[in-house]
Design a protein around this motif. Structure first.
Motif, PDB file in Angstrom:
ATOM      1  N   ASP A 118       0.857  -1.187   0.000  1.00 54.96           N
ATOM      2  CA  ASP A 118       0.000   0.000   0.000  1.00 54.96           C
ATOM      3  C   ASP A 118       0.893   1.236   0.000  1.00 54.96           C
ATOM      4  N   ALA A 119       0.932   1.943  -1.110  1.00 59.21           N
ATOM      5  CA  ALA A 119       1.784   3.125  -1.232  1.00 59.21           C
ATOM      6  C   ALA A 119       1.115   4.340  -0.586  1.00 59.21           C
ATOM      7  N   PHE A 120       1.934   5.271  -0.104  1.00 63.89           N
ATOM      8  CA  PHE A 120       1.402   6.493   0.500  1.00 63.89           C
ATOM      9  C   PHE A 120       2.364   7.647   0.272  1.00 63.89           C
ATOM     10  N   GLU A 121       1.827   8.849   0.401  1.00 59.16           N
ATOM     11  CA  GLU A 121       2.639  10.063   0.265  1.00 59.16           C
ATOM     12  C   GLU A 121       2.164  11.084   1.270  1.00 59.16           C
ATOM     13  N   THR A 122       3.096  11.679   1.991  1.00 57.32           N
ATOM     14  CA  THR A 122       2.779  12.761   2.916  1.00 57.32           C
ATOM     15  C   THR A 122       3.563  14.004   2.494  1.00 57.32           C
ATOM     16  N   GLU A 123       3.425  15.051   3.287  1.00 56.28           N
ATOM     17  CA  GLU A 123       4.138  16.291   2.962  1.00 56.28           C
ATOM     18  C   GLU A 123       5.645  16.104   3.040  1.00 56.28           C
ATOM     19  N   ASN A 124       6.097  15.172   3.906  1.00 55.05           N
ATOM     20  CA  ASN A 124       7.525  15.053   4.172  1.00 55.05           C
ATOM     21  C   ASN A 124       8.189  13.801   3.619  1.00 55.05           C
ATOM     22  N   GLU A 125       7.386  12.819   3.155  1.00 52.40           N
ATOM     23  CA  GLU A 125       7.999  11.570   2.710  1.00 52.40           C
ATOM     24  C   GLU A 125       7.061  10.790   1.801  1.00 52.40           C
ATOM     25  N   VAL A 126       7.665   9.857   1.086  1.00 51.38           N
ATOM     26  CA  VAL A 126       6.900   8.895   0.291  1.00 51.38           C
ATOM     27  C   VAL A 126       7.272   7.502   0.783  1.00 51.38           C
TER      28      VAL A 126
END
Length: 349
Positions: A118-126
């Motif tokens: 399950d891939a995710f992306e936040t403001e500070n990291e992927v």
């Protein structure tokens, strides 16, 4: 930052290949199969991006993967003597895949399964969450073990691996990653000139079968003293019996002193690359690929001795047979948590 996803088709299976990319251009590629890290691109001092880990040319070679290239390791990293252990009076027998001993979770370990992803992306990291349930009895181990491993990359060139696990029975667990690092870039050189610094004043003695004897040896005055930095070739050229046992190199578990935040530092002065390892694990197995032959077909050519350096952060399976070592027993309902970060920098002159 971004995440690229690609389907990989191998005989009778379809996998996912993820590539995490940060704003600096650093890339980390890995498969959901075995969580195997296939490529890490980082710059040298001339800002040339090159691969700094060993990876197979053909993806299907990760199915056999006899040397665990880049893979997640578990349930237990390292060797279990005699392929069995006793827990609360019950003897558990495991498959022997390293002589008479059980190595890196055995043939059906974490390295040999396709993980849910399950891939995710936040403001500070992927990043990507990898999850897997190892059923009671898998590989001889007790308990239904639920694992989640998270790979993340940030814009400071920090690549982190977080491990979480829980079991419905008392069991044993110490997980790690088995990437082979070579900071020269695209395997231009071997790792004998790599300088390693470790926050460790003792290591675990091994017998002829690479099984811990239960004795800790002080590094002071030996070829195992990495506290102030030392090149790998020192061990390769040493007559120390422990270097000889490890096929003229290193394959020992170093116990951390907890004097420094930076537990391990690897430097290649030719390329200018530096790798810094921080972890909450109590030790690291330093393996200098002393037993690697020329049979593996890698992206940049054939494998060979001293081509990569593993930094396997973990607790100690020696604790199953000897007192005084970091334990690996996980109680029913207890949460296993661990984090290791690999930070890539340029050497400050």
């Amino acid at each position: 930052m971004k995440i690229n996803t690609k389907k990989i088709t191998v005989p009778n299976q379809e996998w996912k290949l993820f590539t995490l990319v940060n704003d600096n251009g650093m890339e980390v590629s890995f498969l959901n199969y075995g969580g195997a890290i296939t490529k890490i691109l980082v710059p040298n001092r001339d800002n040339t991006f090159e691969n700094v880990v060993l990876g197979y040319k053909e993806y299907e070679d990760y199915i056999e993967n006899p040397v665990f290239l880049g893979a997640l390791i578990g349930r237990v990293a390292g060797r279990i003597q005699g392929s069995q252990f006793v827990l609360d009076g019950t003897t558990y027998t495991l498959p022997a895949n390293n002589g008479e001993n059980h190595l890196h979770g055995g043939p059906t370990g974490f390295h040999s399964v396709a993980w849910e992803s399950d891939a995710f992306e936040t403001e500070n990291e992927v990043g990507v969450n990898l999850s897997h349930t190892s059923n009671d009895g898998d590989g001889g181990y007790p308990g239904n073990l639920t694992m989640k491993v998270t790979y993340t990359l940030d814009n400071s060139n920090n690549f982190s691996i977080t491990y979480e696990g829980s079991s419905d029975q008392k069991t044993v667990l110490t997980a790690t990653n088995h990437s082979y690092f070579n900071l020269s870039g695209n395997l231009k050189e071997n790792i004998l000139e790599h300088e390693v610094t470790l926050d460790s004043s003792s290591f675990v003695e091994l017998d002829e079968d690479l099984i811990p004897t239960g004795k800790e040896i002080a590094v002071e005055g030996t070829s195992f003293d990495f506290r102030n930095g030392q090149r790998i070739k020192v061990g390769a050229e040493s007559n120390n019996p422990q270097n000889k046992v490890a096929s003229n190199g290193y394959d020992q578990n170093f116990i951390f002193d907890d004097n420094k935040k930076e537990k391990a530092i690897v430097r290649d002065y030719t390329s200018g690359r530096e790798l810094v390892v921080t972890t909450d694990q109590p030790g690291v197995v330093l393996y200098s690929s002393n037993s690697m032959d020329e049979s593996l077909n890698l992206v940049e050519g054939s494998s060979r001795k001293y081509l990569g350096l593993c930094l396997e952060t973990q607790s100690s399976p020696a604790s199953l047979n000897h007192e005084g070592f970091p334990g690996i027993v996980l109680d029913k309902g207890e949460k296993y948590q661990s984090k290791t970060t690999f930070s890539f920098n340029l050497i400050n002159k």
